[in-house]
Scaffold this motif. Sequence first.
Motif, short mmCIF file in Angstrom:
data_model
loop_
_atom_site.label_atom_id
_atom_site.label_comp_id
_atom_site.label_asym_id
_atom_site.label_seq_id
_atom_site.Cartn_x
_atom_site.Cartn_y
_atom_site.Cartn_z
N GLY A 1 55.89 80.47 -81.89
CA GLY A 1 55.24 81.02 -80.69
C GLY A 1 56.13 82.01 -79.96
N ASP A 2 57.30 82.32 -80.54
CA ASP A 2 58.20 83.31 -79.94
C ASP A 2 58.17 84.59 -80.77
N ILE A 3 58.37 85.69 -80.07
CA ILE A 3 58.36 87.00 -80.72
C ILE A 3 59.79 87.53 -80.80
N ILE B 1 55.83 78.02 -70.02
CA ILE B 1 56.70 78.62 -69.01
C ILE B 1 58.01 77.83 -69.05
N LYS B 2 59.14 78.53 -68.95
CA LYS B 2 60.42 77.84 -68.90
C LYS B 2 61.02 78.03 -67.51
N TYR B 3 61.10 76.94 -66.71
CA TYR B 3 61.78 77.03 -65.42
C TYR B 3 63.18 76.43 -65.59
N LEU C 1 64.09 74.75 -80.62
CA LEU C 1 62.89 74.17 -80.02
C LEU C 1 62.90 72.66 -80.28
N THR C 2 62.18 71.95 -79.45
CA THR C 2 62.07 70.51 -79.65
C THR C 2 61.63 70.23 -81.09
N GLU C 3 60.70 71.02 -81.59
CA GLU C 3 60.11 70.79 -82.92
C GLU C 3 61.10 71.06 -84.06
N TYR D 1 67.34 63.53 -72.14
CA TYR D 1 65.96 63.32 -72.58
C TYR D 1 65.42 64.57 -73.28
N HIS D 2 66.03 65.72 -73.03
CA HIS D 2 65.57 66.96 -73.65
C HIS D 2 66.38 67.16 -74.93
N ILE D 3 65.73 67.70 -75.95
CA ILE D 3 66.33 67.75 -77.27
C ILE D 3 67.65 68.53 -77.31
N TYR D 4 67.80 69.53 -76.46
CA TYR D 4 69.05 70.33 -76.43
C TYR D 4 70.23 69.41 -76.07
N GLY D 5 70.06 68.59 -75.04
CA GLY D 5 71.13 67.65 -74.67
C GLY D 5 71.23 66.49 -75.65
N ASP E 1 60.06 88.09 -76.72
CA ASP E 1 58.84 87.76 -75.97
C ASP E 1 58.35 86.39 -76.41
N ARG E 2 57.33 85.92 -75.73
CA ARG E 2 56.75 84.62 -76.07
C ARG E 2 55.25 84.77 -76.10
N ILE E 3 54.61 84.37 -77.20
CA ILE E 3 53.14 84.46 -77.21
C ILE E 3 52.49 83.14 -76.86
N LYS E 4 53.29 82.08 -76.85
CA LYS E 4 52.68 80.78 -76.52
C LYS E 4 52.54 80.65 -75.01
N GLU E 5 51.84 79.59 -74.62
CA GLU E 5 51.53 79.42 -73.19
C GLU E 5 52.72 79.00 -72.34
N GLN F 1 74.99 82.73 -77.48
CA GLN F 1 73.65 82.17 -77.34
C GLN F 1 73.28 81.27 -78.50
N GLY F 2 72.41 80.35 -78.20
CA GLY F 2 71.79 79.54 -79.24
C GLY F 2 70.30 79.55 -78.96
N TYR F 3 69.56 79.12 -79.94
CA TYR F 3 68.10 79.09 -79.78
C TYR F 3 67.57 77.89 -80.56
N PHE G 1 63.58 74.02 -68.28
CA PHE G 1 62.60 72.93 -68.32
C PHE G 1 61.24 73.47 -68.74
N GLN G 2 60.52 72.68 -69.48
CA GLN G 2 59.18 73.10 -69.92
C GLN G 2 58.15 72.90 -68.82
N VAL G 3 57.41 73.93 -68.53
CA VAL G 3 56.29 73.83 -67.59
C VAL G 3 55.03 74.26 -68.35
N1 4UW Z 1 66.28 82.73 -75.81
C1 4UW Z 1 64.98 82.82 -75.46
C2 4UW Z 1 66.83 81.56 -76.17
C3 4UW Z 1 65.97 80.41 -76.17
C4 4UW Z 1 64.63 80.58 -75.76
C5 4UW Z 1 64.95 78.51 -76.29
O1 4UW Z 1 62.14 72.95 -74.57
P1 4UW Z 1 62.11 73.55 -75.93
O2 4UW Z 1 61.25 72.92 -76.94
O3 4UW Z 1 63.57 73.56 -76.57
C6 4UW Z 1 64.65 74.24 -76.09
C7 4UW Z 1 65.83 74.22 -76.93
C8 4UW Z 1 66.93 74.97 -76.63
C9 4UW Z 1 68.13 75.00 -77.42
C10 4UW Z 1 68.34 74.19 -78.43
C11 4UW Z 1 69.55 74.19 -79.23
C12 4UW Z 1 70.56 75.15 -78.87
O4 4UW Z 1 71.66 75.20 -79.46
C13 4UW Z 1 70.29 75.99 -77.84
O5 4UW Z 1 71.28 76.87 -77.67
C14 4UW Z 1 71.88 77.10 -76.54
C15 4UW Z 1 69.13 75.91 -77.12
O6 4UW Z 1 64.64 74.82 -75.04
O7 4UW Z 1 61.71 75.07 -75.73
C16 4UW Z 1 61.67 75.95 -76.80
C17 4UW Z 1 61.42 77.34 -76.28
O8 4UW Z 1 62.43 77.73 -75.37
C18 4UW Z 1 62.66 79.15 -75.47
C19 4UW Z 1 61.72 79.63 -76.57
O9 4UW Z 1 60.53 80.13 -76.01
C20 4UW Z 1 61.47 78.38 -77.37
O10 4UW Z 1 60.27 78.42 -78.12
N2 4UW Z 1 64.05 79.38 -75.83
N3 4UW Z 1 66.14 79.11 -76.48
N4 4UW Z 1 68.12 81.50 -76.48
N5 4UW Z 1 64.14 81.78 -75.42
#
Ligand code: 4UW
Length: 553
Positions: free
Chosen positions: A425-427, A446-448, A346-348, A248-252, A440-444, A342-344, A451-453
């Motif tokens: 919203g990320d720094i 929390i990631k547990y 966002l849902t958007e 259900y989460h975009i990463y999966g 860092d993160r400037i948006k509100e 690492q990867g990074y 998971f988005q909180v």
């Molecule tokens: N380091 C620091 C990170 C990082 C991070 C995310 O719930 P959402 O919207 O979405 C996600 C998506 C994660 C993801 C997608 C595709 C991918 O290949 C991958 O690599 C492993 C991960 O979580 O939350 C988005 C927010 O989650 C934080 C960050 O604040 C971002 O704006 N975040 N990945 N590597 N922070």
Amino acid sequence: MVVTSPHPAVEIPDIDIWEFLFERTNREWPDDKIIYICPETKRHYTFRMVRDAALGFGMGLSSSWNLNQGDVMSIFAHNSIDTPAVIWGCHWAGLTVAPSSPLNSVREYAFQLTDSGAKGIVTQRSLLPTAEKAARLAGLRQDRIILIEDAPDATLPYQHFTTFIPTNTFTGQQSPRIKVEPSVDLAFLCYSSGTTGHPKGVMLTHTNIIANILQNRACDSKYLTWHSSSISKSESRGDKIVGFLPFYHIYGLTSLVHVSLYAGLSLIVMPRFSLQKFCFYVQDYRATFANVVPPVILLLAKHPVVNKYDLSSLKMLNCGAAPLTKDLASALYERIRVPVKQGYGLTETSPTTHLQPWDRWDVWGSIGYLLPNQIAKFVDPYERELPVGNTGELWIKGPNVFKGYFKNPQATRNSLSADGFFKTGDIGHVDDQGNFYITDRIKELIKYKGFQVPPAELEGLLLSHPKVNDVAVLGIYDEHVASEIPRAYILPVKGVERNTETEKEICDWLAERVSSYKRLRGGVCWVNEIPRSPTGKILRRHLKDNIEKENVD
Ligand code: 4UW
């Protein structure tokens, strides 16, 4: 200054997801390539089985329910190998899929059903108590609930997804697929709180998802293949992924569900994470890859049970959704000799914007290179573009950037710049080699454990507690779980005792109303004031800085 991707651009076809996945002419593996495996029931789906089940479900749904193109179907389920066929069956029928966390409370799920205007629910038997109540609250008829998994059960008043599949699906006349406009029509409505406030529907088009599959593959296709990979330690053919990230989460949803089928990879589908089972499945299936989150790296690096298993088939782990420290990544490598990159995303952004290349995993702490077809920049608090190397808010532009928040033009305007950049919203910053870092993160948010909180959601609820006068919820890093945990800073109503009993009462009260991952695991801190701006906005940074100062003093 704008930063471009070091990867060559990929061509993104103007077709919908169905055509992209199931009608492609350059598919290399046979129809009977096994894609999804349930390690618990031993059921599996080959490529052909997925396509046939999706086609049948789509046709059956179209002919038996009175649906229109663009109607929303909610999927409320733990990971299941049936889910992909359901998703693409919905797409065949021109529907938008809204995946929802099975951990949602009735209140949370009813909100999503109402907000998305869902016309139906696909769920599992174990989730019926929540699904039924939420459907009632959202005014959705009970005959709009469809079950997956188990077997069809005539004693239940619900249809099973297989009962929709016409018996003559493949012999009879096939009705034409409902056509959509790929860059306009929505494939998914995923819920995220974005940079502020409550969860919102993130509108992802067919093109967004296709772009992200291809962007992901631009980095991984040399290493993760349907046949044995050049650097595979595995004896068996083809790469195998152990997948526990929620669909259900975009990463999966993108990295597991879509990429596996597109690339012909076998995915061992875990309904939920368990360290022991994860290790066992890696060993048993000789899995070569897994997508993980930092708390799982912590367990793999430290937990004694890991010693009992042979994880040597793993070539690489991909970690994201929250920051991964260098110490943790190197501790893992020291212990099991499996690199983690690492990867990074966002849902958007559908979601992946950055991935570390396979040969650059040892650039510790970096989220890697910008994936192709995107540009990025860093801006200062006044939204002025910064020179390369300077630290600021990361903005991204590309074909994977969402269309906006569903029925929320204000939030959409706030998150997209006039020239189409998405404000993460990320720094962070980028070095002169093109390695990006998030610091860092400037948006509100929390990631547990990934998971988005959304703090605003918890604050809104807590404010309705009779003993709470004012409140702010912050994420506190807990190194024992390698994750932030939510903690409430509460100004109690006059006369209320500031003791552990009240704290427990408030924590338990909240726990009854929210998903388990949103609980106040960081407890309650009593304060005399919640710092607010003249407009009433909580000054989170101020509160955080004060707390840090107190801890140091
Ligand atoms: N380091 C620091 C990170 C990082 C991070 C995310 O719930 P959402 O919207 O979405 C996600 C998506 C994660 C993801 C997608 C595709 C991918 O290949 C991958 O690599 C492993 C991960 O979580 O939350 C988005 C927010 O989650 C934080 C960050 O604040 C971002 O704006 N975040 N990945 N590597 N922070």
